[in-house]
Scaffold this motif. Structure first.
Motif, short mmCIF file in Angstrom:
data_model
loop_
_atom_site.label_atom_id
_atom_site.label_comp_id
_atom_site.label_asym_id
_atom_site.label_seq_id
_atom_site.Cartn_x
_atom_site.Cartn_y
_atom_site.Cartn_z
N LEU A 1 4.80 9.43 -3.20
CA LEU A 1 5.61 8.64 -2.32
C LEU A 1 5.08 9.75 -0.46
CD1 LEU A 1 7.62 7.34 -0.13
CD2 LEU A 1 9.06 8.41 -2.33
N LEU B 1 5.10 8.56 3.61
CA LEU B 1 5.63 9.41 4.36
C LEU B 1 4.82 10.39 5.56
CD1 LEU B 1 8.49 10.15 1.94
CD2 LEU B 1 8.59 8.43 3.91
N TYR C 1 4.35 8.80 -9.00
CA TYR C 1 4.81 8.35 -7.86
C TYR C 1 5.40 9.19 -6.31
CZ TYR C 1 9.71 8.19 -9.07
OH TYR C 1 11.11 8.24 -8.82
N MET C 2 6.15 10.22 -6.85
CA MET C 2 6.49 11.23 -6.33
C MET C 2 5.19 12.06 -4.95
SD MET C 2 9.26 11.60 -4.79
CE MET C 2 9.76 12.86 -3.23
N THR D 1 -0.54 5.30 -1.73
CA THR D 1 -0.38 3.97 -1.80
C THR D 1 -0.85 4.06 -3.30
OG1 THR D 1 -0.90 3.10 -0.22
CG2 THR D 1 -1.11 1.43 -1.02
N PHE E 1 0.68 5.85 -5.55
CA PHE E 1 2.66 5.04 -5.77
C PHE E 1 2.36 4.75 -6.08
CE2 PHE E 1 6.16 3.09 -4.14
CZ PHE E 1 6.94 4.03 -4.00
#
Length: 452
Positions: free
Chosen positions: A412, A416, A408-409, A174, A177
């Motif tokens: 992410l 996930l 941010y990737m 978090t 991201f």
């Protein structure tokens, strides 16, 4: 009006009489990422009315109450504490007791961090660092001890595993991201050296978890490998505690500059200097009181989690691995995300990796040793699904942090991963006594030896 208690009221002595932290002493104090993360949820108390009370001791007591209870943005959750106690005493629905106890633990955990920081102002950086290292994950440790007392070994393993996964994937994911999206036009950087040290310790912890599990699967039967697995786990726990002690020496003495939070603006004289807002003995008394309340609520959580799981149609493993860590460390986690928004990833990484390292290298092996003292056979075999999730989380985190930059990737992907693991434990419903198989295995081995 003078008072005998006035010398213990630092909030009244801010005009030069109290020794505030200068730039040099602020650096010597060495505020850690955990301290700064929790401070992001604090608010400044208005003590104007309290300062007009003529009785010194009453004035000090009310000021301490204002700072400790109302000095946080989470004070709205404090009513859950007496409600949980009333619900537990008067036999309300056990799922309600569980939910209220979880909510009550949120502000209490944040206030423990605040109180340890206040005490550190008086004890100095070394003793303060040791206190912070001990109390940093006090909630998880207390819940684990109560679960051990009721011989719920699986609950201990689930809750501690969930804390590690939550810090590595949810909190760190978090932070990366949200920080990456908010600072989309600038590259976020952090000091790799701290991340490398924590990654190495997490890999050592993973090794100590893998070997007992592999040892059990390599054996002919669970009954024959139960006792050797237990002995290996206890030896590995001692090694982990030694490694954590060396890590504390590394963190607080030899390489403390790697773990100190960066200064806001060291050359800016207009930045207000920080000082303790409560006295040493007041802080110590509040810390003891908060710890006792956390212990009581932890006992409620351990005693009602099975009923809450059945009432809500969820598995105990999902509640322990996913829900408990999210709620229990919500304040610290929110602080890490806030600093990621401010492009201060070193603090966010210090919170996520530091907490995961402390649980994996200190709380887990300490629970094994405490169980050993209590005559309970707890090992480091967390079963293949749990250990596999831990391994993938540590490896994914290590790969994410290898280049010293973030976007941010990366966050992410970590998020996930956490969602997939959460879905796995949502559909998985192992029995709560699954981890107690080693107890029966040791017993069977002993009986076989006597029969022979």
């Amino acid at each position: 009006m003078a008072s005998n208690c006035s010398h213990q009221e630092p909030w009244l002595l801010e005009n030069g009489n109290l020794k505030s932290l200068t730039k040099e002493t602020r650096h010597g104090h060495g505020r850690t990422a955990h301290n700064l993360s929790s401070s992001s949820l604090r608010k400044k108390s208005d003590l104007t009315l309290i300062s007009k009370i003529p009785y010194g001791c009453l004035r000090q007591m009310l000021a301490n109450l204002q700072e400790v209870v109302f000095g946080t943005k989470l004070f709205v959750l404090f009513p859950a504490v007496p409600l949980a106690i009333l619900a537990g005493c008067y036999g309300f629905g056990r799922p309600w007791v569980f939910a209220l106890s979880l909510l009550g633990l949120v502000p209490l955990a944040e206030r423990v961090s605040f109180l340890t920081e206040q005490i550190a102002y008086y004890t100095g950086p070394t003793a303060g660092g040791l206190l912070n290292a001990t109390c940093g994950n006090a909630t998880e440790l207390i819940i684990a001890i109560f679960a051990l007392r009721e011989r719920k070994i699986a609950l201990v393993k689930y809750s501690l595993l969930g804390s590690i996964l939550s810090n590595l994937l949810l909190v760190l994911g978090t932070s990366l991201f949200c920080g990456g999206l908010y600072n989309l036009r600038s590259e976020q950087k952090y000091d790799r050296r701290q991340a490398d040290v924590n990654s190495l310790l997490l890999l050592l912890a993973l090794l100590c978890h893998l070997l007992p599990m592999l040892f059990r699967y390599a054996g002919a039967s669970a009954a024959l490998t139960a006792d050797p697995t237990l002995q290996l786990s206890r030896a590995s726990s001692i090694v982990m505690l030694i490694a954590y002690t060396a890590y504390l020496v590394f963190q607080m003495w030899t390489h403390r500059q790697l773990f100190e939070a960066p200064e806001e603006s060291e050359d800016d004289d207009d930045v207000p200097e920080e000082a303790a807002v409560i006295g040493f003995w007041s802080g110590f008394a509040w810390l003891v009181g908060m710890t006792l309340i956390i212990a009581l609520l932890s006992e409620y959580v351990v005693g009602t989690i099975q009923d809450a799981a059945e009432s809500w149609g969820l598995s105990v493993s999902f509640l322990s691995i996913i829900l408990l860590p999210i709620v229990g460390n919500a304040a610290e986690h929110a602080g890490a995300v806030i600093f990621a928004f401010k492009n201060k990833l070193d603090i966010s990484l210090g919170v996520a990796l530091g907490s995961a390292t402390q649980i994996a290298m200190f709380v887990v092996p300490l629970c094994v040793v405490i169980a050993w003292i209590m005559g309970i056979n707890m090992d480091l075999d967390f079963n293949i699904l749990e250990t596999g999730s831990l391994a993938l989380a540590i490896i994914a985190t290590a790969f994410t942090l290898q280049d010293g930059t973030s976007h941010y990737m990366k966050g992410l992907v970590l998020l996930l991963c956490y969602i997939v693991i959460g879905a796995c434990f949502f559909v998985s419903r192992p029995p709560l006594n699954q981890a107690n198989v080693i107890n029966s295995g040791v017993k069977m081995t002993t009986e076989a030896v006597f029969r022979a």
